[in-house]
Every structure is written in C-alpha cells, then in structure tokens.
Write an enzyme that holds these catalytic residues in place. Structure first.
Site: not given
Ligand code: BJW
Ligand code: ZN
Length: 289
Positions: A94, A146, A195, A235
């Site tokens: 990545r 993130h 580290c 996005g």
């Molecule tokens: C275009 C386009 C173009 C394409 N023009 N548009 C509450 C309720 C339910 C679940 C949870 C909750 N709170 C926490 C959770 C669990 C979890 C979660 O949300 N899970 C869901 C999947 C349900 N969240 C967490 O674990 C978070 N932690 C947390 O809250 O801790 C406390 C807690 C934990 C557990 C339970 C409860 C509380 C942390 C989340 C960290 C997210 N990390 C990631 C991975 C990073 C790894 C990496 O990059 O290496 O971050 S997940 C991944 O998704 C990444 C992104 O930042 C994130 C968001 O994705 P994004 O950016 O929206 O991308 P896509 O692919 O989903 O969408 C792309 C969009 O673009 C699409 O709509 C396309 O249509 C569009 N598009 N081309 C315009 N040209």
């Molecule tokens: Zn260290």
C-alpha cells in the site's frame, strides 16, 4: 444520539446493498454554491473515493482485495499478532502504491479552495484516508482520522514517527505482491521494522478495525464538525464508524451537507444535496476558484 441515526446504523449494517439500489438525482449546483459562498466554517469529509481517480483502490469496491484478503481481515490487531509479516507485506504494498500515485483534480480543487478562501473562512479537511494525497495536493488544515501509511508506531514505547523509506526495511524489498496465488508470508519478526530507541516491533500508525481512534484526533474532528455550517462528504461509503456519524449529525442540527459520490450511500437521504459522479469532475466544478 437521535433515534433516526441509531436506526441508520442498524440499516447500514444489515442492508447496505438495498440502499445502493436507491437512486437519487443530482441536486441544483447553484443552490449549493450559494450556501458555500455564505458559509463561514466548511468541513470536507473525505474517504477512499477521492483517491480512486489517483489509482488507489477503494475498500469496498472492485480492487478492494489484496491477495485473497479483504482489508478488514488484515487491518486488525489480531491479524498483526498472528502474522506481523503478512500485515507488513500488505502495508508495504500500500505504501508503494500510494507513493507512486499523484493527487487528482479532486484533491487539488480542495487545496486550491483553501488557498483562496482560507483567510476569510475556516476550511478543514477531515479525511479517513491514510494515503497522504491531501497533503501532497497542498491541503494545510487537515485531520487524519485513521492515521497515515507513512507513520509508524512502536508496539512497546508507542513512539510515533514519520517514515517514508522504500522499502521500510530490507526484508520487504520485492515483497507485497497482491496476486491472489501468493500464499503466506515468511519474514522473520527480527527482520521486520523495529524501534531504534527500544527495539520494539513497529506497526503502521493506522486505526485498525476494533481499535479506538486517537481521543485527541476524535475530539478535534468532533468539535470541527459541530461548528461547521457547510459540510462536503466526498467519496465515502459512510459505513465505518465513528466517521459515518459525523455528517448525518451535522445535517440533523441544520448544517448544509452535500454528498459527492459515484453512487448513493446509506447516508444520502440524510443530506440536502447530492452530486453524483467522479469527484475529480464534480469537485472542481463546485469549488472553482
Ligand atoms: C467515489 C469515487 C469517485 C468511488 N468519486 N466517489 C458503531 C456501530 C457499528 C459498528 C461500529 C460502531 N463503532 C465502531 C464500530 C466497528 C467498526 C465499524 O465501523 N465497522 C463497520 C464496517 C460496521 N469501527 C471501528 O472499529 C473503529 N473503531 C472504533 O470505533 O473503536 C471503538 C469501537 C470498536 C468496536 C465496536 C464499537 C466501538 C475504527 C475504524 C477504523 C477504520 N479503519 C479502516 C481501515 C484502515 C486500514 C488501512 O487503510 O490500512 O479505514 S476501515 C476502512 O474503511 C478504512 C477507511 O478509512 C474506512 C472508510 O472507508 P471509505 O473511505 O468510506 O471507503 P469505501 O471503500 O468504503 O467507500 C468508497 C466510496 O467512494 C464509495 O461510496 C464509492 O461509491 C465512492 N467512490 N470512486 C466519488 N471517483
Ligand atoms: Zn520503541
């Protein structure tokens, strides 16, 4: 949290595919431009879609797999504990992809807008992306929710450092091939990045699934969202929490929210404006300076 938002969390978990089938026509661009002109405090909340036109795959779209894995299988503390070698290969890949990518017209439109209006309006970009492309486009006022691909965190002393080395350690040279037929990963832990201060194993400084966001970053983002009068949601699929709540909460208290996406999301109907299309095209039109 209001009932409708709670309901939406539930919906988005169980029936995202149903929402994707709901279409909505793009809104009146001039009406949104009027709101933008009048705004004093603007937030741009971005997700992976803004970098899609730079060649960086989104998480939930085609190309979201690395080898046979979804990001959600590798971006976890459990995966890193089981195989730090595999997870580091994933992140090495990545880092290389993002380093070769260039900011696109969407990133640049946002940066130019801040340059032109940043002295008369508060303009903040809150990004879920870890690719660094907003900064490379020239955005100054940025909150990275993130983390960042080019930061490491020591698993022992917790020190966070910027690291843009390519590869980050010799053992990762020529590793990280994304092909589905590559299996396993066999780099010894002692050969992975460590580290310099305490010899602890380094990990990417990224918020993995199930991990809490940095409380300071989360507070800053929350405060910024609460004080904005206009928000552009660009996005993002709006399914990952807590970021998925930000814009619907702003809309619920009366902020003007516009979504820019190639297709509707579970949040689309919470917002006043929706602009369908690649944001490398739609954003420059809306933010033209
Ligand atoms: C275009 C386009 C173009 C394409 N023009 N548009 C509450 C309720 C339910 C679940 C949870 C909750 N709170 C926490 C959770 C669990 C979890 C979660 O949300 N899970 C869901 C999947 C349900 N969240 C967490 O674990 C978070 N932690 C947390 O809250 O801790 C406390 C807690 C934990 C557990 C339970 C409860 C509380 C942390 C989340 C960290 C997210 N990390 C990631 C991975 C990073 C790894 C990496 O990059 O290496 O971050 S997940 C991944 O998704 C990444 C992104 O930042 C994130 C968001 O994705 P994004 O950016 O929206 O991308 P896509 O692919 O989903 O969408 C792309 C969009 O673009 C699409 O709509 C396309 O249509 C569009 N598009 N081309 C315009 N040209
Ligand atoms: Zn260290």
């Amino acid at each position: 949290m209001c009932i409708s938002l709670l309901r939406r969390i539930n919906y988005s978990l169980v029936s995202y595919s149903t929402f994707k089938m709901v279409s909505r026509q793009s809104s009146d661009i001039n009406k949104f431009k009027d709101a933008l002109r009048a705004a004093k405090n603007i937030v741009i909340l971005s997700g992976a879609g803004i970098s899609a036109e730079s060649g960086i795959p989104t998480f939930r779209g085609a190309g979201g797999l690395w080898r046979k894995y979804q990001a959600s299988a590798l971006a976890t503390p459990e995966a890193f504990k089981t195989s730090p070698s595999l997870v580091w290969e994933f992140y090495h890949y990545r880092r290389e992809v993002a380093a070769k990518a260039q900011p696109n017209a969407g990133h640049i439109a946002i940066a130019n807008y801040e340059t032109k209006y940043g002295s008369e309006k508060i303009i903040t970009v809150i990004t879920q992306n870890v690719d660094g492309l907003h900064v490379r486009a020239g955005t100054k006022n940025l909150i990275e929710l993130h983390g960042n691909l080019y930061k490491t965190r020591c698993t022992k002393c917790k020190e966070v450092l910027v690291n843009t080395d390519s590869p980050i350690c010799p053992a990762l040279e020529n590793r990280g091939a994304p092909d589905a037929n590559v299996v396993g990963s066999d780099i010894l832990i002692k050969e992975l990045p460590h580290c310099k201060k305490c010899s602890g194993l380094l990990r990417p400084h990224i918020v993995w699934f199930g991990e809490s966001l940095d409380p300071d970053v989360l507070k800053k983002a929350g405060d910024t969202m609460e004080s904005c009068d206009v928000c552009l949601v660009v996005g993002t699929s709006s399914v990952v929490y807590p970021a998925a709540l930000f814009a619907p909460q702003a809309a619920a208290r009366g902020a003007v929210v516009a979504e820019f996406n190639i297709e509707p999301t579970p949040a689309t109907h919470d917002f006043q404006f929706y602009f369908e299309g690649p944001c490398g095209t739609t954003l420059p039109t809306v933010l033209e300076v």
